[in-house]
Design an enzyme around this catalytic site. Structure first.
Site, PDB file in Angstrom:
ATOM      1  N   HIS A  40     -27.715 -10.494   9.905  1.00 28.40           N
ATOM      2  CA  HIS A  40     -27.158 -11.155  11.052  1.00 28.40           C
ATOM      3  C   HIS A  40     -28.024 -12.335  11.236  1.00 28.40           C
ATOM      4  O   HIS A  40     -27.527 -13.552  11.750  1.00 28.40           O
ATOM      5  CB  HIS A  40     -27.063 -10.308  12.072  1.00 28.40           C
ATOM      6  CG  HIS A  40     -26.707 -10.840  13.470  1.00 28.40           C
ATOM      7  ND1 HIS A  40     -25.424 -11.458  13.763  1.00 28.40           N
ATOM      8  CD2 HIS A  40     -27.450 -11.220  14.632  1.00 28.40           C
ATOM      9  CE1 HIS A  40     -25.392 -11.998  14.928  1.00 28.40           C
ATOM     10  NE2 HIS A  40     -26.763 -11.965  15.518  1.00 28.40           N
TER      11      HIS A  40
ATOM     12  N   LEU B 169     -30.222 -13.882   9.216  1.00 29.43           N
ATOM     13  CA  LEU B 169     -30.235 -14.958   8.180  1.00 29.43           C
ATOM     14  C   LEU B 169     -28.844 -15.420   8.125  1.00 29.43           C
ATOM     15  O   LEU B 169     -28.752 -16.855   7.611  1.00 29.43           O
ATOM     16  CB  LEU B 169     -30.242 -14.193   6.793  1.00 29.43           C
ATOM     17  CG  LEU B 169     -31.601 -13.688   6.613  1.00 29.43           C
ATOM     18  CD1 LEU B 169     -31.754 -12.989   5.255  1.00 29.43           C
ATOM     19  CD2 LEU B 169     -32.565 -14.794   6.426  1.00 29.43           C
TER      20      LEU B 169
END
Length: 477
Positions: free
Chosen positions: A254, A256
């Site tokens: 999430h 990244l």
């Protein structure tokens, strides 16, 4: 039944059979010895009474009176012998020499004196009187009575007959059956919970960590039950770790996704923009790359701490100089934001550990306080020494919005962002998590609490090993 069951059963049964056979052989040898034993003298009270009566009869009535007494007692169980100096019986019966020898030996012992008597008769002969034991199979049949008439055979000789050799077959058989039954029960008692353990390990190997052994083995109170409880604790820990791993992967993906999406968007804009705006787009790409690099670096540090490989933890860290450098850098950053950092760090002590990691942990907390404290306010850093407990107490206080009480236990969790700060925070929620793991790796503790007059207080406690040496002193390794 498994192999362990039969091993238990086999070895226990062999041990029991060997013990039973050994006891049986001892009984058989004892019985054989008794059967081969020479005749014994009767030492019972009736025999002693009869000997005393015969001695009085011989002393006052003479041999003839004793002969009449023996004839009267011959039909009964007790058979009295009167032997002269030449080992000849008064009644003319044959007497085994060993029986006479034993009677003369008993005559010399004070304890058995009343069961054997030596009396001198009126005819000048001395008669040794004794009675053979009733179970004596070597006792000779009585000789002829008065007038050469054959005497009657003793009744006990007719009843008992020759005593056969005896081997305890029945006791051996009973002991053997009992041994096998108890060996069977003991083997089942041990193998039954082991089968449950085997099934549980197979289930765990296949990925099922929900099986618990406590309900199955709760009635036991031994090492196998302890092993079952340890297995339940292990599977609970594995479930927690696997859940933490899944949550970490979800949170990392999430975190990244946002910078990667922004990078892709910036790259797309760079392709269609003119050269005047290209520089701004490249700066955006660089900024997102730095954020991703920082996130990956923090994740690598977290991974090392989770795997208990934080590096060398044997260095002596002088806390006061390290805090001085850290506060100087933090104050420079705070002043650019219109904030200040004040300190009271008179703590000339040394902490054992990794200086790079410990610096990073304290800096994470301090930078977090500078980030969230209100403009034109001051962040305080206070260090105190507990000489009795050999503990360093370090407190970092800010004037920020604080944390809701229901979220206080979660601020050190991975990727956690408070509901009061996450909207304007540019962090990833890893700083305090990394700080907690570093402090715990140094055998310390960290906790947070809201200040009564507003703001957050973070307390770090670390054990110190010695005072910091004065300038010019050398420290022995």
């Amino acid at each position: 039944m498994g192999r362990l069951f039969w091993k238990f059963f086999f070895f226990i049964a062999i041990a029991q059979i060997t013990a039973t056979f050994g006891v049986g052989v001892l009984f058989w040898i004892e019985n054989l010895e008794r059967s081969n034993r020479n005749s014994e003298i009767d030492l019972s009270p009736p025999a002693s009474f009869m000997i005393r009566s015969a001695a009085a009869t011989l002393q006052f009535g003479g041999p003839e009176a004793l002969r009449s007494l023996i004839n009267e007692g011959r039909p009964h169980r007790l058979q009295l012998y009167a032997v002269d100096e030449e080992n000849k019986d008064l009644m003319g019966r044959e007497v085994p020499p060993k029986l006479v020898e034993e009677a003369r030996h008993l005559l010399t012992t004070e304890r058995e004196r009343r069961s054997v008597e030596l009396v001198k008769a009126t005819n000048g002969h001395s008669y040794l009187m004794f009675i053979p034991a009733p179970n004596d199979e070597f006792a000779p049949p009585p000789g002829p009575g008065p007038g050469g008439m054959p005497g009657r055979e003793p009744r006990y000789m007719k009843e008992r007959g020759p005593k056969p050799l005896f081997f305890p077959t029945m006791p051996l058989a009973v002991a053997l059956v009992a041994s096998l039954v108890f060996a069977l029960l003991l083997a089942w008692y041990f193998s039954h919970p082991i089968r449950h353990l085997k099934n549980a390990f197979n289930q765990a190997a296949n990925g099922n960590l929900d099986l618990e052994l406590e309900p199955v083995m709760s009635a036991r109170n031994d090492e196998l039950a302890d092993l079952g409880r340890d297995f339940d604790a292990m599977t609970a820990k594995l479930r927690t770790l696997m859940e933490s791993q899944r949550r970490l992967l979800h949170d990392v993906s999430h975190e990244l996704r946002s910078p990667i999406a922004r990078l892709q968007m910036a790259i797309g804009l760079a392709r269609v923009q003119d050269r005047d705006k290209l520089e701004l787009t490249l700066e955006r790409i660089e900024r997102e790359s730095v954020r991703m690099d920082k996130l990956v670096g923090e994740l690598l540090t977290l991974s090392r701490l989770e795997a208990n490989v934080p590096g060398s933890m044997e260095e002596a860290i002088a806390i006061q100089p390290m805090l001085g450098d850290m506060i100087s850098d933090a104050n420079f950053e705070a002043e650019t934001l219109g904030k200040q950092v004040e300190s009271q760090i008179a703590c000339r002590v040394q902490v054992q550990g990794n200086p790079e990691l410990l610096y990073r942990a304290i800096e994470n907390v301090l930078r977090n306080a500078i980030k969230h404290t209100a403009p034109a306010t001051t962040v305080q850093v206070v260090a105190e020494i507990d000489e009795v407990g050999k503990l360093l107490h370090l407190s970092i206080l800010d004037r920020g919005p604080g944390v809701p009480e229901e979220e206080m236990n979660s601020i050190f969790e991975l990727f956690f962002r408070s509901s009061r700060t996450k909207s304007n925070s540019a962090g990833h929620g890893l700083g305090l998590s990394i700080a907690r793991r570093i402090v715990e790796a140094h055998q310390g503790s960290i906790r947070a609490a809201n200040r009564p007059d507003g703001g957050l207080r973070v307390d770090i406690t670390l054990p110190f090993m010695a005072d910091e040496p004065a300038r010019g002193e050398t420290v022995e390794a």
